[in-house]
Design a protein around this motif. Structure first.
Motif, short mmCIF file in Angstrom:
data_model
loop_
_atom_site.label_atom_id
_atom_site.label_comp_id
_atom_site.label_asym_id
_atom_site.label_seq_id
_atom_site.Cartn_x
_atom_site.Cartn_y
_atom_site.Cartn_z
N UNK A 43 -7.48 -1.91 -6.54
CA UNK A 43 -7.12 -3.10 -6.56
C UNK A 43 -8.47 -4.12 -6.77
N UNK A 44 -9.42 -3.76 -5.51
CA UNK A 44 -10.82 -4.56 -5.87
C UNK A 44 -11.81 -4.19 -7.02
N UNK A 45 -11.57 -2.81 -7.24
CA UNK A 45 -12.10 -2.33 -8.58
C UNK A 45 -11.66 -2.98 -9.83
N UNK A 78 0.68 -1.19 0.01
CA UNK A 78 -0.24 -0.02 -0.01
C UNK A 78 1.14 1.23 0.06
N UNK A 79 2.02 1.16 0.91
CA UNK A 79 2.86 2.32 0.96
C UNK A 79 3.54 2.67 -0.37
N UNK A 80 3.79 1.70 -1.05
CA UNK A 80 4.57 1.68 -2.45
C UNK A 80 3.72 2.36 -3.54
N UNK A 121 2.35 7.38 -6.68
CA UNK A 121 1.59 8.56 -6.68
C UNK A 121 0.29 8.97 -6.41
N UNK A 122 -0.45 7.57 -6.10
CA UNK A 122 -1.81 7.03 -5.96
C UNK A 122 -2.26 7.99 -4.52
N UNK A 123 -3.38 8.50 -4.60
CA UNK A 123 -3.95 9.20 -3.53
C UNK A 123 -4.28 8.10 -2.35
N UNK A 124 -3.87 8.24 -1.16
CA UNK A 124 -4.15 7.53 0.03
C UNK A 124 -5.62 6.60 0.00
#
Length: 296
Positions: A257-259, A239-241, A247-250
């Motif tokens: 991923x589930x999407x 998740x951190x990477x 550069x994905x929003x938190x």
């Protein structure tokens, strides 16, 4: 020429959005709808609603403050008409109606609580038909945090629509039973059986982001092969990477991923190789129906 302002507020399970449109009316010409601004606030109501059954006081305060801000922004922008719709998270919360009442009293925003069937009907009122070829079939998929709406188009018309309690926030929290996946698979296989040249039309923030990450031009579809490879790549990262390296929003780095999983499964069961991403959804449909109702 007359330029009017309409707005839509979409209170979802993962985020709350305010979309404003310029509606351009000119005698003898088709009315034009042009996006003016989109503001997204990550108030994840689904984390409360789907796990403990009610919206927490902290998130009630956050949603009220968000609605106050939206009200001020609409006033400043000169919005003529707006409609606010809440979907599965608010619908399933035990205190959903109380929250809606508090928002009305404290923020001055009236909210309509809509079900999955209404949500699918609003989405179908967008520009989808302009994108659809009468000689092909399309499975329109709108992935939300709490539910996913499916609409099948054949011969240019809607054949069937259905909403499933299969959303990104629900999946993250481990709240989707295997039975739900099985029901979705049966529904897709049964309703797409025998159809030729079927494509998926995807909507929602996650598929929009995936399309942007792909580097494809507007209107160019994602391939099943690319999406599967990207899904495997995303799941290989922490998740951190996904936040720091990609550069994905938190609030996007987890639900993306589930999407992708929902789209991949749907493509597999329908035999689809292409996923078109026109960047339209519930908010666009709200504005179209709002304008149509205002003209009648």
């Amino acid at each position: 020429m007359r330029v009017r302002k309409f707005a839509a507020i979409d209170i979802g399970s993962n985020a709350v959005r305010l979309l404003t449109h310029n509606v351009i009316e000119e005698k003898g010409k088709k009315t034009q709808f042009r996006k003016s601004a989109l503001i997204r606030v990550p108030v994840r109501l689904g984390e409360d609603s789907f796990t403990v059954g009610e919206i927490s006081e902290r998130n009630i305060e956050r949603i009220i403050n968000t609605m106050k801000a939206f009200k001020l922004l609409m006033d400043v922008a000169g919005v003529e008409k707006y409609r606010a719709c809440a979907t599965s998270a608010m619908r399933e919360a035990n205190n959903g109606n109380e929250v809606i009442q508090r928002i009305k009293e404290e923020a001055g925003i009236q909210i309509d609580l809509i079900d999955g069937k209404q949500e699918a009907a609003i989405i179908a009122s967008t520009d989808l038909k302009e994108l659809i070829n009468d000689h092909q079939s399309y499975l329109y998929i709108d992935v939300g945090g709490g539910s996913t709406e499916f609409t099948l188009f054949t011969g240019g018309n809607i054949k069937i629509s259905k909403s499933f309690k299969l959303g990104t926030v629900r999946l993250l929290k481990g709240l989707v039973k295997e039975e739900t996946w099985e029901k979705l698979e049966d529904w897709i296989r049964q309703n797409t059986k025998g159809l030729q040249k079927i494509s998926i039309i995807g909507s929602g923030g996650n598929i929009n982001k995936l399309h942007k990450m792909s580097g494809r031009k507007e209107g160019e579809p994602l391939s099943y092969i690319w999406l599967n490879a990207q899904y495997n790549f995303l799941t290989s990262l922490s998740y951190e990477d996904r936040v720091s390296e990609l550069g994905l929003n938190p609030d996007r780095a987890d639900v993306i991923i589930p999407a992708a999983q929902i789209f991949l499964s749907s493509a597999k069961w329908s035999g689809t190789k292409k996923i078109y991403v026109p960047k339209i959804g519930l908010s666009d449909g709200i504005i179209k129906t709002l304008y149509s109702d205002n003209m009648s």
